[in-house]
Scaffold this motif. Structure first.
Motif, PDB file in Angstrom:
ATOM      1  N   ALA A 160      46.846  26.982  39.736  1.00 34.43           N
ATOM      2  CA  ALA A 160      46.036  27.351  38.573  1.00 34.43           C
ATOM      3  C   ALA A 160      45.751  28.852  38.529  1.00 34.43           C
ATOM      4  O   ALA A 160      45.820  29.476  37.466  1.00 34.43           O
ATOM      5  N   ILE A 161      45.436  29.431  39.688  1.00 45.74           N
ATOM      6  CA  ILE A 161      45.134  30.864  39.721  1.00 45.74           C
ATOM      7  C   ILE A 161      46.365  31.699  39.371  1.00 45.74           C
ATOM      8  O   ILE A 161      46.271  32.610  38.537  1.00 45.74           O
ATOM      9  N   PRO A 162      47.543  31.423  39.953  1.00 47.97           N
ATOM     10  CA  PRO A 162      48.734  32.183  39.534  1.00 47.97           C
ATOM     11  C   PRO A 162      49.066  32.000  38.050  1.00 47.97           C
ATOM     12  O   PRO A 162      49.463  32.961  37.382  1.00 47.97           O
ATOM     13  N   ALA A 163      48.884  30.787  37.511  1.00 48.75           N
ATOM     14  CA  ALA A 163      49.203  30.543  36.105  1.00 48.75           C
ATOM     15  C   ALA A 163      48.292  31.348  35.192  1.00 48.75           C
ATOM     16  O   ALA A 163      48.749  32.008  34.243  1.00 48.75           O
ATOM     17  N   SER A 164      46.994  31.314  35.471  1.00 48.68           N
ATOM     18  CA  SER A 164      46.069  32.102  34.654  1.00 48.68           C
ATOM     19  C   SER A 164      46.278  33.589  34.884  1.00 48.68           C
ATOM     20  O   SER A 164      46.076  34.403  33.974  1.00 48.68           O
ATOM     21  N   GLY A 165      46.692  33.951  36.102  1.00 46.98           N
ATOM     22  CA  GLY A 165      46.986  35.350  36.401  1.00 46.98           C
ATOM     23  C   GLY A 165      48.161  35.874  35.584  1.00 46.98           C
ATOM     24  O   GLY A 165      48.157  37.024  35.131  1.00 46.98           O
ATOM     25  N   LEU A 166      49.175  35.047  35.395  1.00 50.44           N
ATOM     26  CA  LEU A 166      50.320  35.444  34.572  1.00 50.44           C
ATOM     27  C   LEU A 166      49.891  35.668  33.123  1.00 50.44           C
ATOM     28  O   LEU A 166      50.373  36.591  32.453  1.00 50.44           O
ATOM     29  N   VAL A 192      38.799  38.119  37.201  1.00 53.16           N
ATOM     30  CA  VAL A 192      38.563  38.137  38.654  1.00 53.16           C
ATOM     31  C   VAL A 192      37.309  37.338  38.996  1.00 53.16           C
ATOM     32  O   VAL A 192      37.292  36.559  39.965  1.00 53.16           O
ATOM     33  N   ALA A 193      36.253  37.505  38.204  1.00 57.78           N
ATOM     34  CA  ALA A 193      35.018  36.757  38.450  1.00 57.78           C
ATOM     35  C   ALA A 193      35.242  35.255  38.299  1.00 57.78           C
ATOM     36  O   ALA A 193      34.773  34.448  39.116  1.00 57.78           O
ATOM     37  N   GLN A 194      35.985  34.862  37.277  1.00 55.44           N
ATOM     38  CA  GLN A 194      36.266  33.442  37.066  1.00 55.44           C
ATOM     39  C   GLN A 194      37.131  32.885  38.194  1.00 55.44           C
ATOM     40  O   GLN A 194      36.891  31.769  38.685  1.00 55.44           O
ATOM     41  N   ALA A 195      38.141  33.643  38.592  1.00 53.61           N
ATOM     42  CA  ALA A 195      39.016  33.190  39.676  1.00 53.61           C
ATOM     43  C   ALA A 195      38.239  33.056  40.982  1.00 53.61           C
ATOM     44  O   ALA A 195      38.482  32.131  41.779  1.00 53.61           O
ATOM     45  N   PHE A 196      37.303  33.956  41.220  1.00 50.56           N
ATOM     46  CA  PHE A 196      36.488  33.886  42.440  1.00 50.56           C
ATOM     47  C   PHE A 196      35.630  32.624  42.431  1.00 50.56           C
ATOM     48  O   PHE A 196      35.486  31.949  43.454  1.00 50.56           O
ATOM     49  N   ILE A 197      35.048  32.288  41.277  1.00 54.85           N
ATOM     50  CA  ILE A 197      34.273  31.053  41.165  1.00 54.85           C
ATOM     51  C   ILE A 197      35.157  29.840  41.431  1.00 54.85           C
ATOM     52  O   ILE A 197      34.716  28.848  42.022  1.00 54.85           O
ATOM     53  N   ALA A 198      36.435  29.940  41.015  1.00 54.76           N
ATOM     54  CA  ALA A 198      37.370  28.825  41.198  1.00 54.76           C
ATOM     55  C   ALA A 198      37.969  28.766  42.595  1.00 54.76           C
ATOM     56  O   ALA A 198      38.801  27.895  42.854  1.00 54.76           O
TER      57      ALA A 198
END
Length: 392
Positions: A160-166, A192-198
């Motif tokens: 999920a993180i790589p997909a949203s990162g793309l 970055v804040a959202q990914a950290f929460i995830a």
């Protein structure tokens, strides 16, 4: 709000009744207060903005921008309320469609966009009005990112993180074509804040921060207007007109301000009705009023965070945190730019600055925030006496 409470009983099952008793009313009240402050601030800035843009004589009756702001509020507030009534599923669908449309609009900017200052192409002219696709894309992207990241809570193996990162990389690439460093930094920080929460690891977080620093350095080295702004900010030399006029306006207001309509420094202030409206507030209403505005934005962020402590849905948690971060971070950047603590970014003060696409985007984003944080506990409490009566 008190008048509305008298209109709806807790047992009201109409659409408006259910909306009123499930909406976060304190959050809505703070947003409405910001809109009211915005109307007053735009009224104070309107004569100065009219003079700077027209170059003609002005009068204090010249409230062109206030009239426009009233129109935007009249459009934006119903949009906010309508979006806040959507169920979570439809809020997510709206975000997905909006993200797709926003990406298409950003991609079309080099071909259909209207060139602004410093050669930046950030606007599309529709019906005689300027529309900034990046503003409308922000809340859509935040909710879409939350939807992608929420899959990670169901299955940690989902990328999920790589997909949203793309998706972020694609948006950043389109933003830098304009170029728009301010929006790039804002959108990236929220992601970055959202990914950290995830669940983004501290190591990856540090790497991303380092990549961001390198990106800003590259912009400084290869984007001329970014280089110029940062150099002027660091050295204080050269054409530092914007920052100097903003500080002059705030200083002239002191603690309590010069009074409504009495400010004079605002007439030499660039973009007094948008980017530097915080300085207008400082001049005419004083630093105490500026402090109140800053506390109000902080209260909105704190309110959302405290409400999320009891939230079980990871999608809602990540989305609401991201939307609150957008409001808080954008306000923070605008205010510290006005205080000459950061180079000029061309970023509006949420709900207060005059604006079209920016104001509407904030109304849509806040509507999504209110939609996602609606709670049914009020309806449940209202139904408890009926259940007890039925049981007896």
């Amino acid at each position: 709000m008190r008048a509305l409470r008298t209109m709806f009983s807790r047992g009201d099952r109409t659409i408006l009744g259910r909306w009123f008793w499930t909406i976060d009313r304190p959050l809505l009240g703070m947003v409405l207060l910001l809109m009211g402050i915005g109307l007053i601030a735009v009224a104070a800035a309107s004569p100065a903005a009219s003079q700077r843009l027209s170059g003609a004589n002005y009068t204090y009756a010249d409230l062109y921008f206030l009239k426009r702001q009233v129109i935007w509020v009249a459009i934006g507030l119903p949009v906010l309320i309508a979006v806040s009534m959507l169920p979570k599923l439809w809020t997510r669908r709206l975000a997905l469609l909006g993200t797709a449309g926003g990406l298409a609009a950003l991609a079309a900017l080099p071909f259909l966009g209207d060139e602004g200052t410093n050669g930046a192409v950030r606007w599309i002219i529709i019906g005689g009005s300027q529309v900034q696709p990046s503003e409308l894309l922000k809340p859509m992207f935040i909710v879409t990112t939350a939807w992608l990241l929420a899959f990670r809570f169901d299955d940690p193996k989902v990328p999920a993180i790589p997909a949203s990162g793309l998706l972020l990389v694609l948006i950043v690439a389109l933003l830098m074509i304009q170029p728009d460093l301010g929006q790039t930094v804002l959108v990236s920080s929220i992601w970055v804040a959202q990914a950290f929460i995830a669940g983004l690891s501290a190591t990856l977080l540090a790497i991303l921060i380092a990549i961001g620093a390198v990106g800003i350095l590259m912009a400084y080295l290869f984007v001329p207007h970014v280089t110029s702004r940062i150099d002027r900010f660091i050295t204080g030399e050269g054409d530092n007109f914007q920052a100097e006029r903003s500080i002059d306006a705030i200083r002239s207001g002191g603690l309590f301000g010069t009074g409504p309509g009495e400010g004079q420094a605002k007439f030499s202030l660039p973009e007094p009705h948008t980017d530097y409206i915080f300085a207008v507030i400082g001049e005419e209403f004083g630093m105490i009023a500026c402090l109140f505005v800053a506390i109000l934005f902080l209260a909105i962020v704190v309110r959302v965070i405290t409400q999320l402590f009891d939230e079980d849905d990871p999608f809602v948690t990540v989305a609401a945190a991201g939307l609150a971060a957008q409001i808080g971070l954008q306000a923070f950047i605008n205010m510290i730019v006005a205080l000459d603590l950061l180079p000029s970014k061309g970023m509006t003060l949420p709900f207060i600055s005059h604006g079209g696409s920016s104001f509407l985007a904030l109304c849509i984003g806040t509507g999504m925030l209110l939609s996602l944080t609606r709670r049914s506990r009020f309806l449940t409490r209202a139904a408890e006496p009926e259940m007890r009566l039925g049981a007896t």
